[in-house]
Scaffold this active site. Sequence first.
Site, mmCIF file in Angstrom:
data_model
loop_
_atom_site.group_PDB
_atom_site.id
_atom_site.type_symbol
_atom_site.label_atom_id
_atom_site.label_comp_id
_atom_site.label_asym_id
_atom_site.label_seq_id
_atom_site.Cartn_x
_atom_site.Cartn_y
_atom_site.Cartn_z
ATOM 1 N N HIS A 73 -1.422 -0.926 -1.742
ATOM 2 C CA HIS A 73 -0.844 -1.454 -0.507
ATOM 3 C C HIS A 73 -0.468 -2.929 -0.598
ATOM 4 C CE1 HIS A 73 -0.776 1.529 2.807
ATOM 5 N NE2 HIS A 73 -1.435 2.223 1.889
ATOM 6 N N ASP A 79 -6.752 -3.096 10.484
ATOM 7 C CA ASP A 79 -6.132 -2.128 11.379
ATOM 8 C C ASP A 79 -5.881 -0.794 10.691
ATOM 9 O OD1 ASP A 79 -6.042 -3.779 13.611
ATOM 10 O OD2 ASP A 79 -4.143 -4.682 13.024
ATOM 11 N N GLU A 113 -6.528 -7.850 20.340
ATOM 12 C CA GLU A 113 -5.295 -8.105 19.612
ATOM 13 C C GLU A 113 -4.155 -8.234 20.623
ATOM 14 O OE1 GLU A 113 -4.184 -5.749 16.271
ATOM 15 O OE2 GLU A 113 -6.108 -5.967 15.240
#
Length: 537
Positions: free
Chosen positions: A113, A175, A286
């Site tokens: 990633h 997240d 958030e």
Amino acid sequence: MKSPTQFFFIQKHILLKLLIFILFICSNNRSNICCNHHFANPSSLSLKQLKLEGYLSFEKLNHAAKDFGNRCHFLPLAILYPKSVLDISSTLKHVFEIRTRIDLTVAARGNGHSLEGQAQAYQGLVINMKSLQELEMKFKINEELSYVDVSAGELWINVLHESLKLGLAPKSWTDYLHLTVGGTLSNAGISGQAFKHGPQINNVYQLEVVTGKGEVITCSEEQNADLFHGVLGGLGQFGIITKARIALETAPKQVKWIRVLYSDFAAFSNDQEDLISSQSTFDYIEGFVIINSTGLLNNWRSTFNPKDPLQASNFSSEGRVLFCLEVAKYFNPEDTYSTDQDIDILLSKLSYIRSTLFLSEVSYVEFLDRVHVSEMKLQEKGLWDVPHPWLNLLIPKSRILEFAQEVFGKILTDTSNGPLLIYPVNKSKWRKGTSMVTPDEDVFYLIAFLSSAMPFSTGKDGLEHIIDQNNRILSFCEKTRIGMKQYLPNHKTQEEWKHHFGPHWDTFARRKSTYDPLAILAPGQRIFRRTADCEHE
């Protein structure tokens, strides 16, 4: 016997074919041309010398030259699939000891990633860290201290599921949970719990690390603290994390998940800052920016329920710059009534648009793994494996209004290319001395431009347009000296990296010379260049 003319044409034909072959190779490695690495001899990594429990593969390498960013493709020489930490140690010792004959580099790859080829190694060796997943997680539970020892190649989603079997869970998250433990600890691991518990690098007690010299070292605050601090947020520069001891807490069962909207940025940011500094507050905080979105609240209805359906149906988001506060409160079913009361009190103090209150109740696992649901939907549409020119910035609190006024609505005219996250964190909750670099102020904002580019598009959803927007944002930050730092940084030269680290550069460079003196590790970060002796740039 061939005539001189025939011989000339045969030679010409051979040269032409050779030229075509060279052009083909160059075109397939055009992103690698800038890399000044020599080709390594596969025999130097022979199994006879390394005596591995796992294995090396010199074939089927393409997946190691790809990452989530889908923009950089550096083909390695080989991939190591280790079955033990000894495999990694033996390999790095071997690479270190043959330094006078070869300039091989090594990159640890988790779940792929990275955004800009940071976990790739052009004509080097990529270590597939997920091969270590089979090692059993070991839990220790008592009233004073609970933790789990896990392989660095383990995914956070698996750590969550195994911990929940014992009624426990890590304190701090990202997240997206389908990332490896070693990958996030090498950066920071920031999410909506960071204001309360600090990032993930703040919630690890001990690490096992293999240095660039092949040494296996256990480190913590009390033991080999310099390496411990350096590796946390160290971008893979000082060693490969192979094991981590993760802090645990009692896990809740349910989550109250809430969204509200603001049209005024000052009111939005003031409420966020008040919430992260309060003793009694939410467990997750958030936010995100929505610019010129059509049917926003209707889109939420698939997951959330409006507090007032009639008022919500009359709300229009089209042509507006809006700011969404997203919060969550963890609880157990027997505490539902008191949790609802606490939420009502907290919401009553906020200045959001009252018609935009949306609520949802989900399990703890559903909440933490929420992004994976979106991933699966995008994969079904073929929209997951596209270029992701993400830009993650840390902006000091004192300059956030100035940043918002310039970027939201001026540089950016819509947010249709992906989420735009924004939320503040407290530096007081962060571990001191790590390699992670933040703005100088106690409170700063994470702003994440999580764009996806459509292949072959030349419009606003195309890669060129999004990169141009990112560059305009960076240029504004530099021009105004706003005190910005990049998170998941992407710099091209060592001078840029020196500017990024600022007064911490000397410590960073000293640690490099101590633990990876030949600059073997993590070449994709482009911080240090591989050398054949014990001095790096």
